[in-house]
Scaffold this active site. Structure first.
Site: not given
Ligand SMILES: O=CCCC(=O)O
Length: 496
Positions: A247, A399, A268, A302, A192
């Site tokens: 998240s 964040e 992640e 992230c 998804k």
């Molecule tokens: O938002 C996450 C970063 C992903 C990445 O840098 O591969």
């Protein structure tokens, strides 16, 4: 960016590329309407225009997808590793051949400047090349028990059907980073993608079909109601693994669901990356590193530097130089030649960034550059540097996911490390120093899964990407990336 193609031509090419994308539910190698017949809009965040509609999947589509993945699993697991590797390698080649076209689709649906979108296509493709090489290196082990009576034969088997759920910020790379190792390991997939950016993932399905992926190995259901699709997968008893990027809040809910069927889980999740600049740092390098760590993907990563701690003697100079760098960036539609900063992904994201900046200013932060919205349509926010940010400001515990760099002064190494670790998250951290001992000491003290020492970029397909604490479980990419999709089995065989 240099280009001899005018903006209208690029928009036209983006429209043509989008028109070629299949926009249905993809199950068992077939494209179909959603069982409900519903469709949803995909909006270009730079223009707020609808650029496509996509089948809005629901529980029936989800069940069809997971049953298919379950049915195909054992046959797919028996394919030769070289065959799986070659499918991935062909998919890598096809992604690179279609780099321009895929970048246009990505920019139109997500907003990042075309040059960054092209970079992401290459980054995404590299996960397929990496895992094409790993498919044929799934090793085992043979040993003898301590008492010498038994042989121990250890083999590695695919974990089984996998649920993959990806975010909107890297619409292609977050998919290939999960799909690559799943295919290499011999797992089938229900996938998804994010509702904000489904087109890149749907285009990826076409690439994999052309590369020779058999029907039923990859099944894709897009939806505006994530739980109506993901919950049936999680409770099916067929799925053996969940890999999620998004998240922490959603990750926790998925872990609760995974626990019901004791599913393998890779998460992640969010980040709140500290970036520490010591007074002995090469300041030019630190500014460039902070720029990269903050502005990659307009701050919508992230790994983005969320809190920039700078030792007091250089804090003002650092903020001034960073502001000169950010303030000079050209903000605009990612499809326009020369654009360096695109819009945020949606209005909600824009409002959140605006509120966080306003709150920081109310609590005493000084605006060194930006701090406002440019006067134009689309979800744009100006690149912003704030100095003297109070530790009470909400943006230090949230964040940000936008082009806002808060600079916080500190006095001692201990204070910097304490503030850096004072967060539930632990994904990435960065530090800049010319003192080798301090570089290692502080890297070791940071409670994170990834450290950039004198660099603002940690992401690479050859590296184990992931975090600790509330930032997640497991690693993606690198040598260990495929491990997440494999189980051990051992046979005890008497030596008689
Ligand atoms: O938002 C996450 C970063 C992903 C990445 O840098 O591969």
């Amino acid at each position: 960016m240099t280009s001899n193609v005018s903006a209208p031509d690029i928009s036209e090419r983006a429209r043509e590329a989008i028109a070629k994308v299949s926009t249905g539910v993809f199950v068992d190698g077939q494209w179909d309407d959603a069982a409900s017949g519903a469709r949803f809009n995909v909006v270009n965040p730079a223009t707020e225009e609808v650029i496509a509609t996509v089948a809005d999947g629901g529980p029936k589509d989800a069940l069809h997808a997971i049953e298919t993945a379950g049915r195909v699993q054992s046959e797919w697991a028996r394919t030769a590793p070289r065959e799986r590797g070659e499918i991935l390698r062909r998919a890598y080649d096809l992604l690179m051949v279609r780099q321009d076209e895929l970048a246009l689709i990505m920019t139109a649906e997500m907003g990042k400047p075309l040059a960054e979108a092209k970079g992401e296509v290459a980054y995404a493709a590299e996960f397929f090349r990496w895992f094409s090489e790993e498919a044929v290196r799934i090793g085992g082990d043979v040993t003898t028990t301590g008492d010498g009576k038994n042989r121990i034969l250890v083999s590695r088997e695919p974990v089984g059907p996998c649920v993959l759920v990806t975010p909107w910020n890297f619409p292609l790379a977050m998919g290939t980073r999960k799909i690559g190792p799943a295919i290499a390991a011999g797992c089938t997939i229900v996938f998804k993608p994010a509702a904000l950016t489904p087109l890149s993932s749907l285009a990826l399905a076409d690439v994999l079909v052309e590369a020779g992926l058999p029907p039923g190995v990859l099944n894709i259901v897009c939806t505006t109601k994530a739980s109506s699709v993901v919950s049936p997968w999680m409770s099916s008893g067929v799925a053996r693994k969940i890999s999620f990027t998004g998240s922490t809040e959603v990750g926790v809910r998925l872990l609760e669901q995974a626990a019901q069927h004791v599913m393998r889980s890779s998460m992640e999740l969010g980040g709140n990356a500290p970036l520490i600049v010591f007074e002995d740092a090469d300041l030019d390098r630190a500014v460039e590193g902070a720029f990269a760590a903050k502005m990659r993907n307009m701050g919508e990563a992230c790994t983005a530097a969320n809190r920039i701690f700078v030792q007091r003697p250089v804090a003002e100079e650092f903020a001034r130089r960073l502001a000169a760098r950010l303030g000079a960036l050209r903000v605009g539609d990612g499809l326009e030649p020369g654009t360096e900063v695109g819009p945020l992904v949606e209005e909600k994201a824009l409002r959140k960034v605006q509120e966080l900046v306003d709150d920081a200013i109310d609590k005493g932060a000084k605006v060194v550059c930006g701090g406002n919205r440019p006067d134009r349509a689309g979800y744009f926010y100006s690149p912003t540097v704030l100095s003297d940010v109070s530790v009470q400001a909400d943006l230090l515990t949230t964040e940000i996911f936008g082009p806002v760099a808060p600079v916080i002064p500190f006095d001692t190494e201990e204070e910097a490390v304490r503030m850096a670790n004072d967060t539930p998250w632990g994904l990435a951290g960065y530090l800049f120093t010319q003192d080798v001992d301090r570089g290692f000491r502080v890297s070791e003290a940071l409670e994170v899964g990834m450290v950039g020492l004198n660099t603002g970029i940690v992401s690479n397909p050859a590296a184990p990407f992931g975090g600790i604490k509330a930032s997640g479980l497991g690693r993606e990419g690198g040598r260990v990336g495929i491990e997440e999709f494999l189980e051990y089995k051992y046979m005890a065989v008497p030596r008689a």
